[in-house]
Design a protein around this motif. Structure first.
Motif, PDB file in Angstrom:
ATOM      1  N   PHE A  63       0.898  -1.233   0.125  1.00  0.00           N
ATOM      2  CA  PHE A  63       0.037  -0.005  -0.334  1.00  0.00           C
ATOM      3  C   PHE A  63       0.947   1.376   0.117  1.00  0.00           C
ATOM      4  O   PHE A  63       1.796   1.393   0.799  1.00  0.00           O
ATOM      5  CB  PHE A  63      -0.873   0.020   0.930  1.00  0.00           C
ATOM      6  N   HIS A  64       0.717   2.124  -0.816  1.00  0.00           N
ATOM      7  CA  HIS A  64       1.183   3.293  -0.861  1.00  0.00           C
ATOM      8  C   HIS A  64       0.418   4.501  -0.919  1.00  0.00           C
ATOM      9  O   HIS A  64      -0.958   4.410  -1.454  1.00  0.00           O
ATOM     10  CB  HIS A  64       2.038   3.486  -1.949  1.00  0.00           C
ATOM     11  N   LEU A  65       0.468   5.810  -0.603  1.00  0.00           N
ATOM     12  CA  LEU A  65      -0.163   6.885  -0.628  1.00  0.00           C
ATOM     13  C   LEU A  65      -0.056   7.665  -1.820  1.00  0.00           C
ATOM     14  O   LEU A  65       1.443   7.704  -2.193  1.00  0.00           O
ATOM     15  CB  LEU A  65      -0.348   7.773   0.683  1.00  0.00           C
ATOM     16  N   SER A  66      -0.683   8.678  -2.357  1.00  0.00           N
ATOM     17  CA  SER A  66      -0.154   9.585  -3.558  1.00  0.00           C
ATOM     18  C   SER A  66      -1.076  10.992  -3.564  1.00  0.00           C
ATOM     19  O   SER A  66      -2.466  10.669  -3.419  1.00  0.00           O
ATOM     20  CB  SER A  66      -0.810   8.846  -4.964  1.00  0.00           C
ATOM     21  N   GLY A  67      -0.565  11.865  -3.554  1.00  0.00           N
ATOM     22  CA  GLY A  67      -0.839  13.418  -3.392  1.00  0.00           C
ATOM     23  C   GLY A  67      -0.782  13.871  -2.525  1.00  0.00           C
ATOM     24  O   GLY A  67       0.032  13.654  -1.317  1.00  0.00           O
ATOM     25  N   ARG A  68      -1.276  15.142  -2.419  1.00  0.00           N
ATOM     26  CA  ARG A  68      -1.131  16.185  -1.064  1.00  0.00           C
ATOM     27  C   ARG A  68      -2.144  16.249  -0.430  1.00  0.00           C
ATOM     28  O   ARG A  68      -3.523  16.367  -0.569  1.00  0.00           O
ATOM     29  CB  ARG A  68      -0.905  17.499  -1.604  1.00  0.00           C
ATOM     30  N   GLN A  78       0.966  20.058   5.673  1.00  0.00           N
ATOM     31  CA  GLN A  78       0.728  19.252   4.411  1.00  0.00           C
ATOM     32  C   GLN A  78       1.594  18.226   4.333  1.00  0.00           C
ATOM     33  O   GLN A  78       2.942  18.211   4.786  1.00  0.00           O
ATOM     34  CB  GLN A  78       0.915  20.140   3.367  1.00  0.00           C
ATOM     35  N   TYR A  79       1.263  16.867   3.731  1.00  0.00           N
ATOM     36  CA  TYR A  79       2.106  15.879   3.345  1.00  0.00           C
ATOM     37  C   TYR A  79       2.068  15.609   1.982  1.00  0.00           C
ATOM     38  O   TYR A  79       0.703  15.562   1.441  1.00  0.00           O
ATOM     39  CB  TYR A  79       1.859  14.679   4.135  1.00  0.00           C
ATOM     40  N   LEU A  80       3.107  15.685   1.279  1.00  0.00           N
ATOM     41  CA  LEU A  80       2.854  14.986  -0.466  1.00  0.00           C
ATOM     42  C   LEU A  80       3.453  13.933  -0.416  1.00  0.00           C
ATOM     43  O   LEU A  80       4.711  13.727  -0.234  1.00  0.00           O
ATOM     44  CB  LEU A  80       3.636  16.333  -1.091  1.00  0.00           C
ATOM     45  N   PHE A  81       2.580  12.857  -0.551  1.00  0.00           N
ATOM     46  CA  PHE A  81       3.107  11.414  -0.785  1.00  0.00           C
ATOM     47  C   PHE A  81       3.559  11.076  -2.243  1.00  0.00           C
ATOM     48  O   PHE A  81       2.560  11.466  -2.954  1.00  0.00           O
ATOM     49  CB  PHE A  81       2.265  10.529  -0.126  1.00  0.00           C
ATOM     50  N   SER A  82       4.319  10.440  -2.510  1.00  0.00           N
ATOM     51  CA  SER A  82       4.633   9.860  -4.050  1.00  0.00           C
ATOM     52  C   SER A  82       4.428   8.234  -3.917  1.00  0.00           C
ATOM     53  O   SER A  82       4.966   7.831  -2.808  1.00  0.00           O
ATOM     54  CB  SER A  82       5.860  10.396  -4.586  1.00  0.00           C
ATOM     55  N   PRO A  83       3.792   7.737  -4.874  1.00  0.00           N
ATOM     56  CA  PRO A  83       3.759   6.247  -4.999  1.00  0.00           C
ATOM     57  C   PRO A  83       5.131   5.452  -4.855  1.00  0.00           C
ATOM     58  O   PRO A  83       5.318   4.481  -4.342  1.00  0.00           O
ATOM     59  CB  PRO A  83       3.077   6.017  -5.974  1.00  0.00           C
ATOM     60  N   ASP A  84       6.257   6.329  -5.019  1.00  0.00           N
ATOM     61  CA  ASP A  84       7.345   5.683  -5.120  1.00  0.00           C
ATOM     62  C   ASP A  84       8.165   5.703  -3.757  1.00  0.00           C
ATOM     63  O   ASP A  84       9.460   5.360  -3.505  1.00  0.00           O
ATOM     64  CB  ASP A  84       8.609   6.316  -6.093  1.00  0.00           C
ATOM     65  N   GLY A  85       7.434   6.272  -2.588  1.00  0.00           N
ATOM     66  CA  GLY A  85       7.945   5.973  -1.417  1.00  0.00           C
ATOM     67  C   GLY A  85       8.489   7.366  -0.793  1.00  0.00           C
ATOM     68  O   GLY A  85       8.820   7.542   0.357  1.00  0.00           O
ATOM     69  N   ARG A  86       8.469   8.511  -1.687  1.00  0.00           N
ATOM     70  CA  ARG A  86       9.151   9.819  -1.045  1.00  0.00           C
ATOM     71  C   ARG A  86       7.900  10.492  -0.316  1.00  0.00           C
ATOM     72  O   ARG A  86       6.686  10.382  -0.850  1.00  0.00           O
ATOM     73  CB  ARG A  86       9.564  10.556  -2.414  1.00  0.00           C
ATOM     74  N   VAL A  87       8.282  11.629   0.471  1.00  0.00           N
ATOM     75  CA  VAL A  87       7.260  12.273   1.005  1.00  0.00           C
ATOM     76  C   VAL A  87       7.843  13.590   1.465  1.00  0.00           C
ATOM     77  O   VAL A  87       9.061  13.710   1.944  1.00  0.00           O
ATOM     78  CB  VAL A  87       6.862  11.686   2.427  1.00  0.00           C
ATOM     79  N   VAL A  88       7.191  14.754   1.115  1.00  0.00           N
ATOM     80  CA  VAL A  88       7.786  16.102   1.472  1.00  0.00           C
ATOM     81  C   VAL A  88       6.494  16.806   2.618  1.00  0.00           C
ATOM     82  O   VAL A  88       5.351  16.547   2.449  1.00  0.00           O
ATOM     83  CB  VAL A  88       7.633  17.093   0.316  1.00  0.00           C
TER      84      VAL A  88
END
Length: 384
Positions: A275-280, A303-313
């Motif tokens: 499972f991965h998250l995607s979006g802000r 805010q969290y900006l999640f990318s499906p590749d496992g990166r987060v900002v």
């Protein structure tokens, strides 16, 4: 005539009738009052932070650097001396009282975030913005000092990162406590309840329900992040708790002396391994009395900006307004982004930031439709 300075990119304040005095310092100047207001705002928020939470290691380092580079302790000592001087103008004491009163609801992690946000504002960089004030403070041997009682020692283990760079509302420390909480959870599902919407129309709202292994159920997922823990939340909010049971393929909740099945039959004891998250995802919190004709408000955005590749900002913003007598204060800021990688194991979101800090949250979301909202330690974040 009362004059007020208001700045959208920092903190500004002025009292027109000041008669403050100090040996070699011009405490009647705009420079001094602006710097003093910054320190007062920091102290109020930092004190509220330590009442229910603590600065993260990263936040502690930022606060310590700010104190060290800007002679904050010397300035704080001068402020306290002026506040105690009954012959001096009480504008600074009034500003402190105003902050404390108007932002009484700002506590815990939200207050920690707000305190650090203030240290990152342009007006808080006294060494570069007002070097002459810094020289005067350091050259004034009679200037009293005050220990930064609102600068707590960083905890030995990593705590939740301040809704940090970007403000956010009350989160609690993570770690062993999270592991224990996850062990108490059997699963979570979703139910519906009637709520009044725009124009007075009644609609059904979908919300998560947490099912515990001891047969209790929590209807308000925000209770997962309650400062005193689950048991304290149950004592304080008994109406949000009930019992659950499994009858055949149904999960049923008790209410009004009857058992009623969950609106959605599927429950989740863990999230899918891939499972991965995607979006802000954004969470906005605030406090104030403007809606009632007052003069103060504060808004914190995380805010969290999640990318499906496992990166987060992780980022966000902070802003507040407050007026008291002839003192007017405006703050705003956006601390630096924090970047890292995340993994999801069971019901735990684990983030490892590039600066070496870590964060763990209990994650609740519908794995079949995570595009609308997620709940982290019970706090809802809506996808933008």
């Amino acid at each position: 005539m009362v004059r007020r300075w208001r700045c959208s990119a920092g903190i500004c304040a002025l009292s027109a009738a000041q008669s403050l005095t100090a040996q070699s310092l011009d405490t009647k100047s705009r420079t001094f009052v602006e710097a003093a207001t910054v320190v007062i705002g920091y102290d109020v928020f930092a004190t509220r932070c330590t009442e229910q939470a603590a600065f993260t290691p990263s936040e502690t380092e930022k606060a310590a650097a700010w104190h060290r580079e800007n002679a904050v302790d010397l300035l704080r000592g001068q402020i306290r001396a002026l506040e105690r001087d009954t012959s001096a103008n009480q504008a600074l004491a009034q500003a402190r009282a105003s902050f404390a009163l108007q932002f009484a609801a700002m506590k815990g992690r939200a207050a920690c975030i707000s305190a650090i946000a203030i240290t990152q504002l342009p007006d808080a960089q006294i060494a570069t913005k007002s070097p002459q004030l810094l020289l005067a403070l350091r050259g004034n041997t009679a200037a009293p000092t005050a220990a930064p009682a609102t600068l707590p020692t960083a905890p030995a283990t990593r705590t939740t990162p301040a809704a940090a760079p970007a403000p956010i509302g009350g989160t609690r420390q993570s770690g062993a406590a999270d592991d224990e909480l996850v062990r108490r959870i059997e699963s979570f599902g979703f139910d519906t309840r009637a709520e009044m919407g725009m124009g007075g129309f009644i609609g059904l709202k979908i919300y998560p329900v947490v099912l515990f292994r001891d047969g209790t159920a929590l209807r308000d997922v925000a209770g997962l992040g309650f400062t005193g823990g689950l048991d304290a939340h149950r004592r304080a909010n008994a109406d949000n708790w009930t019992q659950w049971r499994k009858q055949g393929s149904e999960i049923q909740l008790q209410g009004d002396g009857k058992w009623k099945k969950l609106a959605f039959p599927r429950t989740y004891s863990t999230l899918p391994p891939d499972f991965h998250l995607s979006g802000r995802f954004r969470r906005s919190t605030g406090a104030g009395n403007i809606a009632m004709g007052g003069t103060s408000s504060v808004t914190v955005i995380n805010q969290y900006l999640f990318s499906p590749d496992g990166r987060v900002v992780r980022d966000g913003a902070f802003g507040s307004t407050s007026s008291a007598g002839d003192m007017s204060v405006v703050t705003s800021g956006a601390p630096p982004d924090r970047r890292g990688r995340y993994t999801i194991t069971g019901l735990t979101l684990h983030i490892r930031y590039d600066d070496g800090s870590e964060e763990r949250r209990i994650l609740v979301t519908d794995p079949a439709d995570p595009k609308s909202a997620i709940w982290l330690d019970g706090n809802s974040y809506v996808r933008r």
